[in-house]
Design a protein around this motif. Sequence first.
Motif, mmCIF file in Angstrom:
data_model
loop_
_atom_site.group_PDB
_atom_site.id
_atom_site.type_symbol
_atom_site.label_atom_id
_atom_site.label_comp_id
_atom_site.label_asym_id
_atom_site.label_seq_id
_atom_site.Cartn_x
_atom_site.Cartn_y
_atom_site.Cartn_z
ATOM 1 N N ALA A 199 50.599 39.297 47.575
ATOM 2 C CA ALA A 199 50.471 39.514 46.130
ATOM 3 C C ALA A 199 50.037 40.942 45.856
ATOM 4 N N LEU A 200 50.668 41.564 44.880
ATOM 5 C CA LEU A 200 50.388 42.971 44.608
ATOM 6 C C LEU A 200 49.721 43.190 43.262
ATOM 7 N N THR A 201 49.534 42.142 42.457
ATOM 8 C CA THR A 201 48.981 42.361 41.134
ATOM 9 C C THR A 201 47.803 41.453 40.867
ATOM 10 N N LEU A 202 46.835 42.002 40.146
ATOM 11 C CA LEU A 202 45.698 41.260 39.620
ATOM 12 C C LEU A 202 45.440 41.773 38.215
ATOM 13 N N PRO A 203 44.819 40.975 37.337
ATOM 14 C CA PRO A 203 44.532 41.472 35.996
ATOM 15 C C PRO A 203 43.640 42.710 36.049
ATOM 16 N N ALA A 204 43.900 43.643 35.153
ATOM 17 C CA ALA A 204 43.079 44.854 35.092
ATOM 18 C C ALA A 204 41.697 44.513 34.581
ATOM 19 N N CYS A 205 40.699 45.270 35.047
ATOM 20 C CA CYS A 205 39.330 45.043 34.594
ATOM 21 C C CYS A 205 38.683 46.399 34.337
ATOM 22 N N SER A 206 38.214 46.622 33.131
ATOM 23 C CA SER A 206 37.647 47.913 32.774
ATOM 24 C C SER A 206 36.144 47.958 32.961
ATOM 25 N N GLN A 207 35.522 46.820 33.191
ATOM 26 C CA GLN A 207 34.070 46.786 33.337
ATOM 27 C C GLN A 207 33.647 47.442 34.640
ATOM 28 N N GLN A 208 32.612 48.258 34.590
ATOM 29 C CA GLN A 208 32.139 48.941 35.781
ATOM 30 C C GLN A 208 31.383 47.978 36.689
ATOM 31 N N PRO A 209 31.513 48.148 38.002
ATOM 32 C CA PRO A 209 30.768 47.287 38.917
ATOM 33 C C PRO A 209 29.269 47.424 38.695
ATOM 34 N N ALA A 210 28.566 46.313 38.836
ATOM 35 C CA ALA A 210 27.125 46.308 38.631
ATOM 36 C C ALA A 210 26.424 45.783 39.868
ATOM 37 N N GLY A 211 25.114 46.006 39.949
ATOM 38 C CA GLY A 211 24.261 45.388 40.959
ATOM 39 C C GLY A 211 24.787 45.472 42.377
ATOM 40 N N GLY A 212 24.151 44.691 43.198
ATOM 41 C CA GLY A 212 24.604 44.608 44.579
ATOM 42 C C GLY A 212 24.008 45.695 45.446
ATOM 43 N N ALA A 213 23.600 45.309 46.629
ATOM 44 C CA ALA A 213 23.038 46.224 47.605
ATOM 45 C C ALA A 213 23.316 45.646 48.982
ATOM 46 N N PRO A 214 23.299 46.489 50.027
ATOM 47 C CA PRO A 214 23.501 45.956 51.371
ATOM 48 C C PRO A 214 22.546 44.810 51.662
ATOM 49 N N GLY A 215 23.035 43.784 52.316
ATOM 50 C CA GLY A 215 22.244 42.594 52.573
ATOM 51 C C GLY A 215 20.975 42.867 53.359
ATOM 52 N N ASN A 216 19.970 42.037 53.085
ATOM 53 C CA ASN A 216 18.686 42.160 53.760
ATOM 54 C C ASN A 216 18.060 40.775 53.850
ATOM 55 N N LEU A 217 17.519 40.435 55.007
ATOM 56 C CA LEU A 217 16.847 39.153 55.169
ATOM 57 C C LEU A 217 15.372 39.341 54.879
ATOM 58 N N TYR B 151 31.241 48.403 45.125
ATOM 59 C CA TYR B 151 31.745 47.356 46.008
ATOM 60 C C TYR B 151 33.145 46.893 45.602
ATOM 61 N N SER B 152 33.933 47.775 45.035
ATOM 62 C CA SER B 152 35.302 47.400 44.696
ATOM 63 C C SER B 152 36.225 48.588 44.869
ATOM 64 N N LEU B 153 37.498 48.281 45.124
ATOM 65 C CA LEU B 153 38.532 49.290 45.273
ATOM 66 C C LEU B 153 39.690 48.864 44.376
ATOM 67 N N THR B 154 40.079 49.757 43.461
ATOM 68 C CA THR B 154 41.139 49.458 42.502
ATOM 69 C C THR B 154 42.372 50.282 42.821
ATOM 70 N N LEU B 155 43.507 49.599 42.963
ATOM 71 C CA LEU B 155 44.791 50.262 43.176
ATOM 72 C C LEU B 155 45.634 50.082 41.922
ATOM 73 N N VAL C 55 47.873 46.502 38.467
ATOM 74 C CA VAL C 55 46.529 46.830 38.949
ATOM 75 C C VAL C 55 46.061 45.764 39.930
ATOM 76 N N MET C 56 45.571 46.213 41.074
ATOM 77 C CA MET C 56 44.979 45.320 42.055
ATOM 78 C C MET C 56 43.561 45.798 42.318
ATOM 79 N N ARG C 57 42.580 44.973 41.982
ATOM 80 C CA ARG C 57 41.179 45.315 42.182
ATOM 81 C C ARG C 57 40.549 44.252 43.067
ATOM 82 N N LYS C 58 39.998 44.666 44.208
ATOM 83 C CA LYS C 58 39.412 43.721 45.148
ATOM 84 C C LYS C 58 38.085 44.259 45.669
ATOM 85 N N ILE C 59 37.258 43.348 46.143
ATOM 86 C CA ILE C 59 35.994 43.764 46.740
ATOM 87 C C ILE C 59 36.280 44.554 48.011
#
Length: 246
Positions: A21-39, A204-208, A215-219
């Motif tokens: 699959a080469l297409t996903l709905p476009a998303c204009s919202q900027q990525p939020a939150g998230g940090a490298p995992g920590n136990l 944490y996302s890459l948009t093509l 538009v293809m946007r994936k983590i």
Amino acid sequence: MPTLSLRSPASRLLAVAALLALTLPACSQQPAGGAPGNLTGSGPVGVFFMTRYWSYTRSLEKAAWFFTPDGRVFQNLENGLTDADLAAHRGPKGTFKYAGGQLEITWSDGKKSKSAVEPDKTGFAWDMGIFTPAPALSDRKWVVGKFEGGESLVGSGTALMTSNSFEFRADGTYTRTGVASARSGSVTTGSQGGSTGTWKAEVYSLTLTGSDGTVMRKIAFPYFDNDKSPLPGRLYFGGLLLKRER
């Protein structure tokens, strides 16, 4: 626990279509939150790269997991970490508790998964999976290069194989090619596709964005398999672990 099936021709064709699959709905919202995992003492927090081997399909499961500070968990993240991404998440999700070295997840369907957490020098093991902290795409140079990767799923008399190649250039353009084939007994079917356009990395996302406007946007996040290298040897992109070729 996820399952894979290659029993019917329809399921194989759907799998091929999904992987190409080469297409996903476009998303204009900027990525939020998230940090490298920590136990932490309260349990895992942040984004983890999870790997788990399934003997019955002879495949290595690769997935992005996100544990929030307020006790929520999302498995198989697809697009990113915005509130909209999490609200629209189609994969497994639930809440978790961590006590006495045990991590218990209550999934949204009411089922529970509980197992001992085994910490190691980088992350932890749990429920036959290895959880490694996933860094954010904080340096654009980490994405620049040529990456290749594929998947192979084998069942009783059936097989599904895919191959993907991405070239991300410093000027913000990209080229992608993909090939997939499915075999059942003596019958083999295949398909191929590709695209060109521009790319953009955000936390944490890459948009093509293809030249045709799709538009293809994936983590996405880098994976460093060599601590001495300034560049990641691999790139996780929407369920694929791509290997750097140059």
